[in-house]
Enzyme design. Structure first.
Site, PDB file in Angstrom:
ATOM      1  N   THR A 137       0.614  -0.923  -0.281  1.00  0.00           N
ATOM      2  CA  THR A 137       0.355   0.448  -0.137  1.00  0.00           C
ATOM      3  C   THR A 137       1.286   1.376  -0.004  1.00  0.00           C
ATOM      4  OG1 THR A 137      -0.223  -0.358   2.174  1.00  0.00           O
ATOM      5  CG2 THR A 137      -1.897  -0.958   1.549  1.00  0.00           C
ATOM      6  N   MET A 229      -0.899   0.373   7.697  1.00  0.00           N
ATOM      7  CA  MET A 229      -1.066  -0.663   6.372  1.00  0.00           C
ATOM      8  C   MET A 229       0.068  -1.289   5.549  1.00  0.00           C
ATOM      9  SD  MET A 229      -3.768   1.379   4.283  1.00  0.00           S
ATOM     10  CE  MET A 229      -3.116   2.762   3.542  1.00  0.00           C
ATOM     11  N   HIS A 230       1.296  -0.419   6.185  1.00  0.00           N
ATOM     12  CA  HIS A 230       2.376  -1.149   5.666  1.00  0.00           C
ATOM     13  C   HIS A 230       2.396  -2.343   6.174  1.00  0.00           C
ATOM     14  CE1 HIS A 230       4.338   1.638   2.909  1.00  0.00           C
ATOM     15  NE2 HIS A 230       3.444   1.931   2.345  1.00  0.00           N
ATOM     16  N   ASP A 231       2.762  -2.043   7.679  1.00  0.00           N
ATOM     17  CA  ASP A 231       2.258  -3.400   8.110  1.00  0.00           C
ATOM     18  C   ASP A 231       2.151  -4.642   8.606  1.00  0.00           C
ATOM     19  OD1 ASP A 231       4.381  -2.352  10.389  1.00  0.00           O
ATOM     20  OD2 ASP A 231       3.003  -1.656  11.715  1.00  0.00           O
ATOM     21  N   PHE A 234       3.152  -4.896   3.576  1.00  0.00           N
ATOM     22  CA  PHE A 234       4.544  -5.026   2.959  1.00  0.00           C
ATOM     23  C   PHE A 234       5.176  -6.487   3.060  1.00  0.00           C
ATOM     24  CE2 PHE A 234       6.515  -1.034   1.495  1.00  0.00           C
ATOM     25  CZ  PHE A 234       7.719  -1.426   0.637  1.00  0.00           C
TER      26      PHE A 234
END
Length: 247
Positions: A137, A229-231, A234
């Site tokens: 994201t 969101m990265h957590d 990604f």
């Protein structure tokens, strides 16, 4: 200064041009570029004569976003895009900033440019927020600034689809910025800067503070959500495969 990743040039008593020119890395976010940009904007803050900043790139490149190595380090949880706050440099700059995007603006590089007070695009250049191309994201405040500056529908389309657009394509979509032949972008920016520099510095700072107050207040919340969101996104194995195979 000509060999530095970032060139700081005084165009007159009140106008500064900051040129990203890391040719070795094609203006991706190398350590040299990140440090150079931070140092340049600190110089602007300390210069009481400066009224306007022009932020531009070299040749066909404006700013090309994260390097492959950095993306893999984020994927491995070694670093975060928040380790360097370059996305907020133009927004936090006390005086107006003009992004003269004479070249390609890619990923976080495009988002960074949109945080300027004025944006000028090139007809021939490509602009993309290609985060989702690699399966993760967006970051760099892109989820805030694209819908704000381009309109919700186009901003959502660019963020979700990760498609590449030429400046002329965005012009046809009705973006509210000048889109000019590449050779005309910087001269247009200089003319605009000279017009702004006719105003008192205190008045420019005061009005900018008012106009961008909501963006400055919203940005930390959006960054916090983007990190969350990265957590989630990604660190998927598919993301590493996409970065490795498609970057």
């Amino acid at each position: 200064m000509s060999d530095a990743a970032v060139d700081y040039t005084q165009l007159g008593p009140s106008v500064v041009r900051i040129t990203m020119q890391d040719k070795e890395h094609k203006n991706t976010f190398s350590d040299q570029l990140l440090v150079g940009l931070s140092d340049a904007f600190e110089r602007v803050k300390a210069d009481e004569r400066c009224k306007v900043v022009i932020l531009t790139g070299y040749g066909t490149y404006f700013a090309s976003g994260g390097r492959k190595e950095s993306l893999l380090q984020i994927q491995d949880r070694q670093i975060s895009f928040t380790d360097s706050d370059i996305y907020g440099l133009a927004l936090d700059c006390p005086v107006p900033v003009i992004s003269a995007m004479q070249g390609h603006g890619i990923g976080g590089g495009f988002a960074m440019g949109l945080f300027s007070d004025f944006v000028i695009l090139s007809q021939e250049s490509i602009y993309t927020t290609n985060f989702m191309r690699y399966g993760f994201t967006p970051g760099m405040g892109a989820t805030l600034i694209l819908p704000k500056k381009l309109g919700f529908s186009l901003g959502e389309e660019m963020l979700l689809s990760a498609k590449t657009y030429y400046g002329r394509d965005l012009k046809e979509r009705g973006i509210p910025f000048p889109v000019l032949p590449r050779a005309e972008v910087l001269p247009y920016a200089v003319e605009l800067a000279e017009t702004l520099a006719e105003k008192p510095r205190l008045s420019l700072i005061t009005l900018k503070d008012h106009l961008v107050a909501e963006l400055r207040e919203e940005l930390p919340r959006y960054i916090e959500r983007e990190v969350a969101m990265h957590d989630k996104t990604f660190h998927q194995p598919e993301v590493r495969d996409l970065i490795t195979s498609q970057y």
